[in-house]
Design a protein around this motif. Structure first.
Motif, mmCIF file in Angstrom:
data_model
loop_
_atom_site.group_PDB
_atom_site.id
_atom_site.type_symbol
_atom_site.label_atom_id
_atom_site.label_comp_id
_atom_site.label_asym_id
_atom_site.label_seq_id
_atom_site.Cartn_x
_atom_site.Cartn_y
_atom_site.Cartn_z
ATOM 1 N N ILE A 1 47.856 21.035 0.558
ATOM 2 C CA ILE A 1 48.176 19.515 0.110
ATOM 3 C C ILE A 1 48.590 19.376 -1.388
ATOM 4 O O ILE A 1 47.947 19.766 -2.125
ATOM 5 C CB ILE A 1 46.988 18.726 0.505
ATOM 6 C CG1 ILE A 1 46.616 18.748 1.896
ATOM 7 C CG2 ILE A 1 47.595 17.192 0.181
ATOM 8 C CD1 ILE A 1 47.384 18.467 2.883
ATOM 9 N N THR B 1 49.875 16.624 -3.862
ATOM 10 C CA THR B 1 49.785 15.252 -4.214
ATOM 11 C C THR B 1 50.798 14.867 -5.395
ATOM 12 O O THR B 1 50.444 15.524 -6.463
ATOM 13 C CB THR B 1 48.489 14.596 -4.284
ATOM 14 O OG1 THR B 1 47.724 15.090 -3.340
ATOM 15 C CG2 THR B 1 48.571 13.060 -4.371
ATOM 16 N N LEU B 2 51.691 13.996 -5.114
ATOM 17 C CA LEU B 2 52.399 13.556 -6.258
ATOM 18 C C LEU B 2 52.354 12.284 -6.658
ATOM 19 O O LEU B 2 52.037 11.406 -5.720
ATOM 20 C CB LEU B 2 54.145 13.806 -5.743
ATOM 21 C CG LEU B 2 54.629 14.962 -5.370
ATOM 22 C CD1 LEU B 2 56.016 14.799 -4.823
ATOM 23 C CD2 LEU B 2 54.480 16.214 -6.275
ATOM 24 N N TYR B 3 52.060 12.202 -7.926
ATOM 25 C CA TYR B 3 51.828 10.712 -8.529
ATOM 26 C C TYR B 3 53.079 10.099 -9.120
ATOM 27 O O TYR B 3 53.333 10.644 -10.416
ATOM 28 C CB TYR B 3 50.596 10.904 -9.662
ATOM 29 C CG TYR B 3 49.185 11.105 -8.831
ATOM 30 C CD1 TYR B 3 48.272 10.399 -8.192
ATOM 31 C CD2 TYR B 3 48.801 12.653 -8.544
ATOM 32 C CE1 TYR B 3 47.232 10.570 -7.516
ATOM 33 C CE2 TYR B 3 47.856 12.979 -7.993
ATOM 34 C CZ TYR B 3 47.146 12.029 -7.695
ATOM 35 O OH TYR B 3 45.594 12.258 -6.923
ATOM 36 N N GLU C 1 53.054 4.330 -5.122
ATOM 37 C CA GLU C 1 51.942 4.973 -4.424
ATOM 38 C C GLU C 1 52.050 6.512 -4.404
ATOM 39 O O GLU C 1 53.015 7.387 -4.619
ATOM 40 C CB GLU C 1 51.631 4.603 -3.171
ATOM 41 C CG GLU C 1 51.290 3.107 -3.006
ATOM 42 C CD GLU C 1 50.054 2.832 -3.282
ATOM 43 O OE1 GLU C 1 49.098 3.463 -2.930
ATOM 44 O OE2 GLU C 1 49.759 1.661 -4.174
ATOM 45 N N PRO C 2 50.911 7.229 -4.687
ATOM 46 C CA PRO C 2 50.797 8.640 -4.537
ATOM 47 C C PRO C 2 51.234 9.243 -3.280
ATOM 48 O O PRO C 2 51.437 8.337 -2.153
ATOM 49 C CB PRO C 2 49.445 8.960 -4.992
ATOM 50 C CG PRO C 2 48.513 7.837 -4.698
ATOM 51 C CD PRO C 2 49.515 6.784 -4.961
ATOM 52 N N LYS C 3 52.006 10.369 -3.323
ATOM 53 C CA LYS C 3 52.328 10.935 -1.959
ATOM 54 C C LYS C 3 51.957 12.345 -1.731
ATOM 55 O O LYS C 3 51.781 13.060 -2.548
ATOM 56 C CB LYS C 3 54.026 11.040 -1.812
ATOM 57 C CG LYS C 3 54.490 11.479 -0.661
ATOM 58 C CD LYS C 3 56.023 11.513 -0.786
ATOM 59 C CE LYS C 3 56.471 11.867 0.569
ATOM 60 N NZ LYS C 3 58.229 12.046 0.348
ATOM 61 N N ASN C 4 51.158 12.469 -0.409
ATOM 62 C CA ASN C 4 50.609 13.788 0.189
ATOM 63 C C ASN C 4 52.039 14.512 0.938
ATOM 64 O O ASN C 4 52.187 13.923 1.772
ATOM 65 C CB ASN C 4 49.383 13.631 0.740
ATOM 66 C CG ASN C 4 48.091 13.080 0.105
ATOM 67 O OD1 ASN C 4 48.149 13.417 -1.191
ATOM 68 N ND2 ASN C 4 47.333 12.440 0.502
ATOM 69 N N THR D 1 52.425 18.155 2.761
ATOM 70 C CA THR D 1 51.844 19.411 3.300
ATOM 71 C C THR D 1 52.822 20.561 3.007
ATOM 72 O O THR D 1 54.165 20.670 3.267
ATOM 73 C CB THR D 1 51.837 19.671 4.938
ATOM 74 O OG1 THR D 1 50.625 18.447 5.354
ATOM 75 C CG2 THR D 1 51.172 20.963 5.482
ATOM 76 N N PHE E 1 50.297 15.423 -10.902
ATOM 77 C CA PHE E 1 50.243 16.086 -9.293
ATOM 78 C C PHE E 1 48.928 16.811 -9.423
ATOM 79 O O PHE E 1 48.177 17.062 -9.993
ATOM 80 C CB PHE E 1 51.420 17.075 -9.144
ATOM 81 C CG PHE E 1 51.309 18.431 -9.937
ATOM 82 C CD1 PHE E 1 50.607 19.435 -9.321
ATOM 83 C CD2 PHE E 1 51.769 18.348 -11.208
ATOM 84 C CE1 PHE E 1 50.295 20.413 -10.088
ATOM 85 C CE2 PHE E 1 51.616 19.818 -12.008
ATOM 86 C CZ PHE E 1 50.994 20.644 -11.410
ATOM 87 N N TYR F 1 47.450 20.050 -6.582
ATOM 88 C CA TYR F 1 47.274 20.847 -5.517
ATOM 89 C C TYR F 1 46.184 21.324 -5.085
ATOM 90 O O TYR F 1 45.425 22.019 -5.772
ATOM 91 C CB TYR F 1 48.412 22.076 -6.097
ATOM 92 C CG TYR F 1 48.766 23.217 -5.083
ATOM 93 C CD1 TYR F 1 49.527 23.006 -3.864
ATOM 94 C CD2 TYR F 1 48.037 24.272 -5.375
ATOM 95 C CE1 TYR F 1 49.564 23.854 -2.907
ATOM 96 C CE2 TYR F 1 48.326 25.364 -4.282
ATOM 97 C CZ TYR F 1 49.161 25.145 -3.226
ATOM 98 O OH TYR F 1 49.326 25.960 -2.262
ATOM 99 N N ARG F 2 46.042 21.465 -3.800
ATOM 100 C CA ARG F 2 44.763 21.761 -3.092
ATOM 101 C C ARG F 2 44.935 22.788 -2.074
ATOM 102 O O ARG F 2 45.487 22.542 -0.824
ATOM 103 C CB ARG F 2 43.876 20.502 -2.493
ATOM 104 C CG ARG F 2 42.606 20.839 -2.093
ATOM 105 C CD ARG F 2 42.029 19.610 -1.487
ATOM 106 N NE ARG F 2 40.448 20.047 -0.705
ATOM 107 C CZ ARG F 2 40.503 20.359 0.495
ATOM 108 N NH1 ARG F 2 41.717 20.686 1.139
ATOM 109 N NH2 ARG F 2 39.466 20.910 0.844
#
Length: 282
Positions: free
Chosen positions: A227, A229-231, A236-239, A241, A262, A264-265
Motif C-alpha cells: 500500500i 499512501t499519498l498525502y 484527502e490522502p489516497k491509498n 495498491t 507519503f 509505503y507499507r
C-alpha cells in the motif's frame, strides 16, 4: 555454479488422530539441509502435534517420516536432532552446569561444552540453579542443551514466547551464526511473525492441513498487497495498491509536485497469515 540441494527430512501423508479427532491430516513436508523452515498456524491448528511427531515424542497414526533413511522412533534419528520445547525439560533444582553435563553424558560424542558456554553467555550463571534464572537466561540454557549432541536439525517450538526483544535478538544472532558456520538446519514454530521474515521456506497449517507453502517473498506476493499512501497538499490522502517498490517510486515521481508526504507499507507475514486464516496467530 548452482548449489546442490540436499533433502534432509521428508514427511509424507503425516496424520495423527486422537480418538475421533484428526489433529494432523495427511500433510507433506520437505526440509532441505541448511534451510531455516517456519511452521505457522493459529492455536489448535496442529503445529505442536506435527513437531511432536517429527521429534519422535509421539508416533503418527499414518504416514511416514524419513531422515536420511531413518524413522522418528529410531535411536540414531533422535541423536541427529536437537529440540527446544515450549516448556523446559531441565531440572529447576540443579545448577546450569549440572543440567548441561548430565545431558552431555547421554551422548557418546558430545560437542565441546566451552564454545556453547561462550556463545550463549552462560559463564556468569554456570553455577546458579536453573530454577532461579530469568526467562531469557533459561532459554539460552535450553538452546545450549539442545546443541550438545551437535544435531544436524534443530527444532524450536515457540522459543521466544514471553522474552523481551533484546533477548530474542541475541538468541537469533547466535542461531544465525550457527546456521551459517555449521550448516545447521532449523525448524521453527513461533508467535512472532517477524521471526519468519528470514525463513527459506514457510508452511502455514490450519485445522490440521497445510493451506499454503512457499518462500516468504512468494507468499507475500500471492497473499498480500503493498500500500502506497499519498498525502496531497489539498485534499484527502489516497491509498494505492502497488506491485512493488519500483511502481511506488514511479507514482511518487509523477505526483511529487502535488503531494506533501507519503507512506509505503509492504505486505508482511502478518498480512499473509491473516489473509489465509482470518485469525491472529496469538
Amino acid at each position: 555454479m548452482e548449489m546442490t540441494i540436499m533433502k534432509l527430512l521428508q514427511a509424507t501423508s503425516l496424520t495423527k488422530k486422537f480418538q475421533n479427532k484428526i489433529a494432523v491430516n495427511s500433510i507433506n513436508l520437505t526440509i532441505n539441509k541448511g534451510d531455516f523452515v517456519a511452521l505457522l498456524g493459529p492455536n489448535g491448528a496442529g503445529k505442536s502435534t506435527t513437531i511432536n511427531m517429527l521429534t519422535g515424542v509421539i508416533q503418527p497414526t499414518d504416514g511416514r517420516i524419513d531422515f536420511d533413511g531413518r524413522t522418528s522412533n529410531n535411536c540414531e534419528y533422535k541423536n541427529k536432532i536437537g529440540v527446544v520445547f515450549q516448556n523446559s525439560v531441565l531440572d529447576d533444582n540443579l545448577s546450569v552446569k549440572d543440567n548441561i553435563m548430565a545431558r552431555a553424558r547421554m551422548y557418546n560424542k558430545p560437542t565441546q561444552i566451552q564454545p556453547l558456554i561462550n556463545k550463549f553467555g552462560l559463564e556468569s550463571i554456570w553455577k546458579q540453579k536453573y530454577g532461579s534464572l530469568s526467562g531469557g537466561q533459561k532459554r539460552r540454557v535450553d538452546i545450549a542443551r539442545a546443541l550438545i549432541n551437535s544435531p544436524e536439525l534443530l527444532f524450536l517450538d515457540e522459543p521466544s514466547t514471553g522474552l523481551d526483544i533484546q533477548t530474542r535478538t541475541a538468541i537469533w544472532n547466535v542461531l544465525d551464526e550457527l546456521r551459517h558456520n555449521m550448516g545447521l538446519t532449523v525448524i521453527l514454530t513461533t508467535h512472532y511473525l517477524e521471526e519468519t521474515q528470514n525463513a527459506d521456506y514457510v508452511y502455514i497449517i490450519d485445522q490440521g492441513k497445510i493451506i499454503a507453502e512457499d518462500t516468504v517473498d512468494q507468499l507475500q506476493k500471492k497473499y498480500t498487497k503493498n500500500i502506497l499512501t499519498l498525502y496531497y497538499q489539498n485534499g484527502e490522502p489516497k491509498n494505492i495498491t502497488v506491485s512493488d517498490k519500483n511502481q511506488a517510486i514511479q507514482i511518487l515521481s509523477k505526483n511529487s509536485q502535488v503531494i506533501s508526504d507519503f507512506a509505503y507499507r509492504p505486505g508482511t507475514m502478518n498480512d499473509v497469515f491473516m489473509n489465509l486464516t482470518g485469525k491472529e496467530i496469538r
